[in-house]
Scaffold this active site. Structure first.
Site, PDB file in Angstrom:
ATOM      1  N   HIS A  70       0.811  -1.214   0.000  1.00 28.87           N
ATOM      2  CA  HIS A  70       0.000   0.000   0.000  1.00 28.87           C
ATOM      3  C   HIS A  70       0.848   1.270   0.000  1.00 28.87           C
ATOM      4  CE1 HIS A  70      -3.318  -2.603   1.959  1.00 28.87           C
ATOM      5  NE2 HIS A  70      -3.214  -2.798   0.666  1.00 28.87           N
ATOM      6  N   ILE A  77       1.253   7.115   0.459  1.00 32.94           N
ATOM      7  CA  ILE A  77       0.760   6.029   1.297  1.00 32.94           C
ATOM      8  C   ILE A  77      -0.747   5.921   1.132  1.00 32.94           C
ATOM      9  CG2 ILE A  77       0.674   5.132   3.638  1.00 32.94           C
ATOM     10  CD1 ILE A  77       2.892   7.269   4.255  1.00 32.94           C
ATOM     11  N   CYS A  78      -1.201   4.712   0.930  1.00 31.64           N
ATOM     12  CA  CYS A  78      -2.635   4.480   0.833  1.00 31.64           C
ATOM     13  C   CYS A  78      -3.092   3.921   2.175  1.00 31.64           C
ATOM     14  CB  CYS A  78      -2.902   3.501  -0.304  1.00 31.64           C
ATOM     15  SG  CYS A  78      -4.583   2.931  -0.382  1.00 31.64           S
ATOM     16  N   LEU A  79      -3.566   4.797   3.035  1.00 24.35           N
ATOM     17  CA  LEU A  79      -3.987   4.374   4.369  1.00 24.35           C
ATOM     18  C   LEU A  79      -5.222   5.196   4.714  1.00 24.35           C
ATOM     19  CD1 LEU A  79      -3.309   2.778   6.978  1.00 24.35           C
ATOM     20  CD2 LEU A  79      -1.987   4.717   7.718  1.00 24.35           C
TER      21      LEU A  79
END
Lengths: 139, 528
Positions: A70, A77-79
């Site tokens: 991710h 950042i994919c959060l």
């Protein structure tokens, strides 16, 4: 100041209220992240903490971008925590760092997200304007 | 407030000093400025204050709006906002307003549990949600307002919040917190927000509003002369309007009456005062530096104090001490050493960084050399992989022994990579010389074969030449024999003619008796 920070998290630079630099380390013996330190850049908007800060990994000579399904190779950042929907004003730099630490600790896949190359090449949006589709609840 | 500068990111808190507020919510700021300019028009017009009932007096409602919590941020931000002069006056004269408790300077450490998780300041008008989480009223409202998808959730635990409304009057989601918490919060000791202006007051937070509103000498109030429109600190309010220029009696400089005292206290170049300690008459401008260093009565510490001497005495008595104090004697040297050490440390840091960078480069080269595990017997580098076939061909040619090819593949884990590189270089050089030899041998061999081949061809050609010659001779002989025979057949008739008849008769005499023909030919020659 450093005495108050949890282990593995260090404050690098907080000269102003716009941009902070933090270093994080994964504490356990995860082979993907062993002996590496990653640098995080926090960019705060005027409405922090109501609005989420922009958090990205930065690449320097001694700080690579961690491998994670991710985390794109340009540091985005994919959060959900950092997204408009997932953010809550009670979070702070420390808690975000700890979340990222645990996100790395729990990871077992030494890979980049799907479509990393094309995203890195084509993305001109700021991280907070990228609309991620959160599908993976295991992290 | 256990750690005022802990990195828990109290952005609000880092700002918690009276001063420009960097983070006002944009929407609030917008409305505040709008109301400010709207009311400023009425306030800045002095005529409206002259008579009892001005046509458009600021209504109590408008006044309340000015001091409302949403407005107070704009009020505090006023000094930095590029507002017109009239605006800023209006803002200042509108004080006392509600004090933003988060901008106060807290003296007592606040318990972590009394800190709002959103603004990271001691709670201000705390409210409690059904899930038992407590926030400042304003922080919670802003957080809930920012949630866009219709549903409102607790910022801490994301429990659904029921009864929230944008209209503060209709909100039903919150309950008040226990009185004991409010008391604990009100008992935190703070400094007066006018501390920069000179107020030394510090007391419980619960009383700060009262202090600023009623007692603080430094609270700015409208000038008693209503035409003036300027503001004065409360301590000058009892006097008449002080906003006129006057001349300082010492330096003849024109200063505002309001600022005259401050001017005479510390700025006037001509005015002198007796030092309170030594009694010397010192210009007021230099009084502060005089007191801190020059005054013979000022208690100063030995120059060696950073290095361990604890001696302290009035300025005048210091000289005899410094003559005897060994540390003071050493002080210049020590400080020079200290400076040198500092620069060296800085240099060392620089060098350390350089070494780090170089080491990084070196290790990357190393990892390039040992891409795979040293234990595997496969060629470890592309270079070696390339050289391998060459090695083999070399040994096949027999031009060189295979002795040097063996170590190249059999013991790759060298002590150091330089050794490995050197070895690689050596073996490559051997390879080249071996290939050179092989080339020479090949060259010689090809020349030999070429030579041999051509000799044989030459011989054969000579043979063929000879054979051809023989054949020609034979042909010649046959031709002449035939001619002879023809001449003899047609002897008397055609004489020596050798026309078409001769050719036609050639087939008929194809199998002649050689001997007689030859003889005849000899005979004919003899005849001729």
């Amino acid at each position: 100041m450093h005495a108050h920070l949890p282990p593995g998290i260090t404050l690098v630079q907080a000269d102003n209220l716009d941009t902070w630099l933090m270093d994080i380390r994964v504490l356990d013996d995860n082979p993907i992240y062993r002996n590496q330190t990653y640098r995080l850049k926090f960019v705060f908007s005027g409405s922090y903490p109501i609005e989420a800060p922009e958090v990205t990994f930065v690449k320097t000579e001694s700080h690579p971008i961690p491998m994670h399904p991710h985390i794109y190779s340009n540091g985005i950042i994919c959060l959900d925590l950092l997204d408009r929907q997932g953010w809550s004003p009670v979070h702070n730099v420390e808690s975000v760092c700890m979340s990222l630490q645990s996100m790395l600790t729990g990871n077992t896949k030494n890979e980049r997200p799907e479509g990393d190359e094309s995203f890195v090449r084509n993305n001109r949006l700021r991280p907070r304007d990228v609309s991620f589709y959160f599908h993976d609840n295991t992290v | 407030m256990s750690a005022p500068n802990s990195p828990t990111l109290g952005l609000f808190r880092s700002d918690a000093r009276p001063g420009p507020l960097t983070i006002p919510p944009p929407n609030l700021e917008g409305t505040a400025t709008a109301t400010a300019t709207a009311t400023a028009a009425t306030w800045s017009d002095p005529r409206q204050f002259v008579v009892g009932a001005p046509p458009n007096p600021p209504s109590p409602l408008a006044l309340r709006a000015l001091t409302s919590p949403s407005n107070r941020r704009a009020t505090l931000a006023a000094p930095t906002l590029p507002l017109g002069h009239a605006d800023s006056i209006r803002k200042r004269s509108s004080l006392p307003a509600d004090i933003d408790l988060s901008t106060l300077d807290y003296i007592t450490a606040c318990d972590e549990n009394l800190i709002c998780p959103i603004c990271r300041c001691p709670l201000d008008k705390p409210v409690r949600l059904a899930c038992d989480h407590i926030f400042c009223d304003e922080c919670l409202n802003r957080a809930l307002e920012a949630q866009r998808n219709g549903e409102r959730n607790c910022p801490s635990c994301r429990t659904r919040v029921h009864g929230w409304s944008e209209d503060a009057g209709k909100q039903k989601h919150k309950t008040s917190i226990p009185r004991i918490l409010t008391q604990m919060l009100d008992e935190l000791v703070v400094r007066c927000p006018n501390g920069k202006a000179g107020c030394k007051w510090q007391d419980k937070r619960g009383e700060v509003q009262d202090h600023v509103d009623r007692y603080c000498d430094y609270t700015l109030l409208a000038c008693p002369e209503s035409e003036c429109g300027e503001v004065v600190p409360r301590k000058h309010r009892g006097k008449s309007c002080l906003h006129f220029h006057t001349k300082c009696e010492d330096c003849e400089q024109s200063v505002l009456r309001l600022d005259l005292e401050a001017h005479q206290e510390s700025e006037c170049p001509k005015r002198a005062k007796d030092c309170s300690k030594c009694g010397a008459n010192i210009p007021v401008r230099e009084l502060i530096s005089h007191l801190s260093s020059k005054c013979p009565e000022t208690i100063v510490s030995c120059p060696g104090s950073p290095y361990g001497c604890s001696f302290q005495s009035p300025h005048a008595d210091l000289k005899p001490h410094t003559k005897t104090c060994p540390i003071a004697a050493m002080a210049p040297f020590l400080s020079a050493q200290q400076a040198r050490q500092d620069t060296q440390e800085a240099q060392q840091k620089l060098l350390q960084r350089k070494v780090d960078v170089l080491e990084g480069g070196f290790s990357s080269i190393q990892s390039l050399l040992y891409t795979s595990d040293a234990g595997t017997r496969t060629p470890t580098t592309p270079l070696e992989a390339m050289s391998d076939p060459m090695l083999r061909s070399g040994s096949n040619n027999g031009a060189a022994s295979a002795s040097s090819t063996a170590p190249a593949t059999e013991n790759p884990p060298f002590d150091s990579s330089t050794e490995h590189l050197l070895f690689l270089h050596d073996s490559l050089r051997n390879e080249i010389s071996r290939v050179e030899n092989a080339l020479a041998v090949l060259d010689a061999r090809t020349t030999m074969t070429l030579l041999n081949e051509s000799l044989r061809a030459k011989e054969e050609m000579a043979h063929t030449n000879a054979a051809i010659n023989g054949m020609r001779m034979q042909l010649h002989w046959l031709m002449s024999a035939r001619l002879q025979a023809q001449r003899e057949q047609s002897g008397p008739r055609a004489g020596p003619s050798v026309g078409g008849g001769g050719a036609g008769g050639a087939a008929g005499a194809s199998a002649p008796m050689l001997r007689p023909v030859r003889r005849s030919s000899e005979e004919s020659r003899q005849k001729l």
